[in-house]
Design a protein around this motif. Structure first.
Motif, PDB file in Angstrom:
ATOM      1  N   LEU A 190       0.544 -34.468  17.159  1.00 48.81           N
ATOM      2  CA  LEU A 190       0.984 -34.854  15.810  1.00 48.81           C
ATOM      3  C   LEU A 190       2.488 -34.595  15.654  1.00 48.81           C
ATOM      4  O   LEU A 190       3.210 -35.420  15.095  1.00 48.81           O
ATOM      5  CB  LEU A 190       0.175 -34.072  14.760  1.00 48.81           C
ATOM      6  CG  LEU A 190       0.407 -34.454  13.302  1.00 48.81           C
ATOM      7  CD1 LEU A 190       0.179 -35.939  13.064  1.00 48.81           C
ATOM      8  CD2 LEU A 190      -0.501 -33.631  12.382  1.00 48.81           C
ATOM      9  N   ASN A 191       2.952 -33.446  16.180  1.00 45.69           N
ATOM     10  CA  ASN A 191       4.384 -33.142  16.123  1.00 45.69           C
ATOM     11  C   ASN A 191       5.198 -34.195  16.883  1.00 45.69           C
ATOM     12  O   ASN A 191       6.277 -34.592  16.431  1.00 45.69           O
ATOM     13  CB  ASN A 191       4.661 -31.754  16.707  1.00 45.69           C
ATOM     14  CG  ASN A 191       4.211 -30.637  15.775  1.00 45.69           C
ATOM     15  OD1 ASN A 191       3.957 -30.863  14.603  1.00 45.69           O
ATOM     16  ND2 ASN A 191       4.110 -29.434  16.305  1.00 45.69           N
ATOM     17  N   VAL A 224       5.440 -37.212  14.718  1.00 49.17           N
ATOM     18  CA  VAL A 224       6.402 -36.973  13.634  1.00 49.17           C
ATOM     19  C   VAL A 224       7.831 -37.184  14.158  1.00 49.17           C
ATOM     20  O   VAL A 224       8.657 -37.816  13.497  1.00 49.17           O
ATOM     21  CB  VAL A 224       6.235 -35.548  13.053  1.00 49.17           C
ATOM     22  CG1 VAL A 224       7.410 -35.183  12.150  1.00 49.17           C
ATOM     23  CG2 VAL A 224       4.933 -35.437  12.273  1.00 49.17           C
ATOM     24  N   GLU A 225       8.101 -36.679  15.356  1.00 47.05           N
ATOM     25  CA  GLU A 225       9.441 -36.842  15.927  1.00 47.05           C
ATOM     26  C   GLU A 225       9.754 -38.323  16.166  1.00 47.05           C
ATOM     27  O   GLU A 225      10.886 -38.769  15.942  1.00 47.05           O
ATOM     28  CB  GLU A 225       9.571 -36.042  17.222  1.00 47.05           C
ATOM     29  CG  GLU A 225       9.645 -34.545  16.966  1.00 47.05           C
ATOM     30  CD  GLU A 225       9.660 -33.703  18.238  1.00 47.05           C
ATOM     31  OE1 GLU A 225       9.703 -32.479  18.098  1.00 47.05           O
ATOM     32  OE2 GLU A 225       9.614 -34.267  19.348  1.00 47.05           O
ATOM     33  N   GLN A 246      10.480 -39.834  12.847  1.00 46.81           N
ATOM     34  CA  GLN A 246      11.830 -39.448  12.418  1.00 46.81           C
ATOM     35  C   GLN A 246      12.886 -40.297  13.115  1.00 46.81           C
ATOM     36  O   GLN A 246      13.863 -40.727  12.499  1.00 46.81           O
ATOM     37  CB  GLN A 246      12.079 -37.959  12.702  1.00 46.81           C
ATOM     38  CG  GLN A 246      11.329 -37.036  11.736  1.00 46.81           C
ATOM     39  CD  GLN A 246      11.576 -35.570  12.033  1.00 46.81           C
ATOM     40  OE1 GLN A 246      11.585 -35.156  13.185  1.00 46.81           O
ATOM     41  NE2 GLN A 246      11.742 -34.771  10.998  1.00 46.81           N
ATOM     42  N   ARG A 265      15.381 -42.768  11.299  1.00 44.66           N
ATOM     43  CA  ARG A 265      16.825 -42.533  11.480  1.00 44.66           C
ATOM     44  C   ARG A 265      17.505 -43.817  11.944  1.00 44.66           C
ATOM     45  O   ARG A 265      18.568 -44.179  11.441  1.00 44.66           O
ATOM     46  CB  ARG A 265      17.034 -41.406  12.488  1.00 44.66           C
ATOM     47  CG  ARG A 265      18.452 -40.930  12.643  1.00 44.66           C
ATOM     48  CD  ARG A 265      18.531 -39.631  13.433  1.00 44.66           C
ATOM     49  NE  ARG A 265      17.985 -39.732  14.781  1.00 44.66           N
ATOM     50  CZ  ARG A 265      16.924 -39.062  15.208  1.00 44.66           C
ATOM     51  NH1 ARG A 265      16.272 -38.266  14.401  1.00 44.66           N
ATOM     52  NH2 ARG A 265      16.497 -39.201  16.438  1.00 44.66           N
ATOM     53  N   GLY A 287       5.395 -27.703  22.120  1.00 44.70           N
ATOM     54  CA  GLY A 287       5.147 -28.812  21.191  1.00 44.70           C
ATOM     55  C   GLY A 287       5.508 -28.561  19.747  1.00 44.70           C
ATOM     56  O   GLY A 287       5.267 -29.408  18.891  1.00 44.70           O
ATOM     57  N   LEU A 346       7.605 -28.257  16.306  1.00 42.66           N
ATOM     58  CA  LEU A 346       8.735 -28.998  15.747  1.00 42.66           C
ATOM     59  C   LEU A 346       9.987 -28.127  15.804  1.00 42.66           C
ATOM     60  O   LEU A 346       9.927 -26.926  15.533  1.00 42.66           O
ATOM     61  CB  LEU A 346       8.448 -29.403  14.295  1.00 42.66           C
ATOM     62  CG  LEU A 346       7.420 -30.522  14.108  1.00 42.66           C
ATOM     63  CD1 LEU A 346       7.028 -30.651  12.641  1.00 42.66           C
ATOM     64  CD2 LEU A 346       7.946 -31.855  14.624  1.00 42.66           C
ATOM     65  N   TYR A 389       2.709 -28.171   7.673  1.00 44.35           N
ATOM     66  CA  TYR A 389       1.525 -28.975   7.341  1.00 44.35           C
ATOM     67  C   TYR A 389       0.659 -28.328   6.267  1.00 44.35           C
ATOM     68  O   TYR A 389       0.967 -27.253   5.773  1.00 44.35           O
ATOM     69  CB  TYR A 389       0.690 -29.199   8.611  1.00 44.35           C
ATOM     70  CG  TYR A 389       1.394 -30.037   9.648  1.00 44.35           C
ATOM     71  CD1 TYR A 389       1.538 -31.403   9.460  1.00 44.35           C
ATOM     72  CD2 TYR A 389       1.923 -29.460  10.793  1.00 44.35           C
ATOM     73  CE1 TYR A 389       2.185 -32.185  10.404  1.00 44.35           C
ATOM     74  CE2 TYR A 389       2.565 -30.229  11.741  1.00 44.35           C
ATOM     75  CZ  TYR A 389       2.699 -31.595  11.543  1.00 44.35           C
ATOM     76  OH  TYR A 389       3.336 -32.357  12.485  1.00 44.35           O
TER      77      TYR A 389
END
Lengths: 183, 282
Positions: free
Chosen positions: A145-146, A149-150, A153, A157, B21, B23, B127
């Motif tokens: 999921l991260n 998200v990146e 983004q 951008r 992993g 962020l 989250y």
């Protein structure tokens, strides 16, 4: 080549055992294993899905009010481009590309665009499934999921969406993690 | 053979130990005391770039130039499954010319070791519900290496243990990260001047607050405030605060620059100056 190989194998069999055997290359293995063949819709290019109840609530969050967010994302066209870029990036991202294999990314591009468009109040109806059933059995982890998200983004951008507006959309999406992360 | 093949396939698909992993920047910045946080305040974050399926590590090196002192901290921490954080930090506090004035000798250094542990109880910084922050509790055991001197200035002990409870949330709709920490402590000057004293021997409840604004996914500016007890009779201790900018110039390296003010230290007032910190995290 496969035929030659089959012939060579047949030739290697003792004559006494040469009972008539079906050529493996002619067997419809998908039928043998009960694989249901899905045919893409000739118009939309999407694969059929099991029936479900359509509802705006399936989008998983309440939309923004007013034009500012839709404007920040470049309206419906801008949103479609951002979603397209997100899916392109994710399909080639070694961290998460496996998740998208064998998935209907034609449908994904449409429903994800609809979802973002609906949440950003850019004038769309969300017709997709809810977040839990649309991510069922994908085995998505927190790290996956991260990574997504990146990629989102990066797509935002590149589309020059102002950073505070990017985060306002992410604020709508972040609480959906409980329906998306499975393991 | 088939079983061996299956086992091999399973291994091939297992998560790497250092999954990396997380962020960027959601592991926080190492504090002077080794725990992850905002530099000065301990946060509910867990160190390292791991997620809930891996292990992460980080290391930091921090230098502070104050009006009369030089302060340096370095340390390592391990994050386990984004749940448990174990940290170690060493602080070296150079008294420079003040050392001579205090009768310790010019360039006398106060040193301490800090062993920390933190556990995330509930919530996630990024989250989940926007109303539920990441909440962690922590413990920091500090050992001054200058026992005779800190007792001579009035400290009750050269060892002490702080207890912390922190709540941290990134309010995405505002691009703002907010942290609040309650700390039970009797440390004098973070523990460099021992623990407890004539004014107050036991732990008191102190507060640490941080607010940070995200300019980009890799660039954050913010400020922090930390209240501190004033246990020693011979030297007043003030609250500390800072203004910082943190830049993750790669996924694994963060550079922090700050203006820090710790007030009066060992009777020398107005100790403020610049902080530079480098953190590597995997």
């Amino acid at each position: 080549m496969p035929f030659a190989l089959a012939f060579a194998l047949l030739a290697a069999q003792p004559v006494a055992d040469a009972a008539p055997q079906e050529d493996p290359s002619t067997i419809d293995w998908e039928k043998e294993f009960g694989v249901e063949k899905k045919v893409r819709d000739p118009v939309t290019g999407e694969l059929p899905v099991d029936p479900y109840t359509q509802s705006p609530a399936n989008a998983g969050a309440t939309p923004f009010n007013g034009e500012s967010m839709a404007k920040a994302f470049g309206g419906q066209d801008g949103i479609r481009k951002i979603v397209g870029r997100l899916v392109d990036l994710s399909e080639t991202d070694p961290r998460i590309s496996d998740i998208f294999k064998n998935q209907d990314t034609v449908r994904l591009r449409r429903t994800l665009s609809e979802q973002f468009c609906y949440l950003l109040d850019a004038g769309c109806t969300y017709t997709g499934r809810d977040m839990k059933s649309s991510h069922k059995d994908l085995g998505v982890t927190r790290a996956d999921l991260n990574a997504l998200v990146e990629n989102l983004q990066q797509a935002m951008r590149e589309a020059k969406v102002p950073f505070p507006a990017q985060n306002r959309l992410l604020a709508k999406l972040a609480p959906m993690d409980r329906d998306i992360v499975e393991r | 053979m088939a079983v061996a093949g299956l086992a091999l396939a399973t291994t091939a698909h297992a998560d790497p130990l250092l999954d990396g992993g997380k962020l960027v920047l959601t592991n926080g910045i190492s504090t002077l005391e080794g725990a992850s946080g905002g530099g000065l305040a301990s946060w509910a974050t867990i160190a390292g770039m791991e997620t809930d399926r891996g292990v992460g590590v980080s290391a930091h090196l921090t230098g502070i130039e104050l009006a009369d002192y030089g302060w340096q901290s370095h340390g390592v921490s391990v994050g386990i499954k984004d749940r448990i954080e174990l940290s170690y930090a060493r602080q070296n506090f150079d008294t420079r010319k003040v050392g001579a004035a205090l009768g310790l000798g010019e360039g006398y250094r106060f040193n301490q070791d800090i062993f920390g542990a933190k556990v995330r109880l509930v919530g996630d910084t990024v989250y989940g519900s926007p109303l539920l922050p990441q909440i962690s509790v922590g413990v920091q055991h500090k050992r001054s290496l200058d026992g005779a001197i800190v007792r001579a200035v009035g400290a009750a002990s050269s060892e002490g243990t702080d207890f912390t409870a922190s709540a941290t949330k990134l309010v995405l709709s505002k691009s703002v990260l907010v942290n609040a920490t309650a700390r039970l402590t009797n440390a004098n000057q973070f523990g460099l001047l021992g623990f407890g004293g004539p004014n107050q021997a036991g732990r008191t409840l102190q507060f640490e607050g941080s607010v940070a604004y995200m300019l980009t996914p890799r660039l954050v500016i913010g400020g922090e405030y930390r209240t501190r007890p004033s246990n020693l009779a011979i030297a007043r201790e003030d609250d500390a605060h800072d203004l910082f900018v943190a830049w993750a110039f790669t996924r694994n390296a963060t550079l922090t620059a700050a203006y820090a003010d710790v007030g009066s230290v060992a009777t020398f007032d107005g100790q403020r100056g610049g902080l530079v910190s480098l953190q590597f995290a995997f």
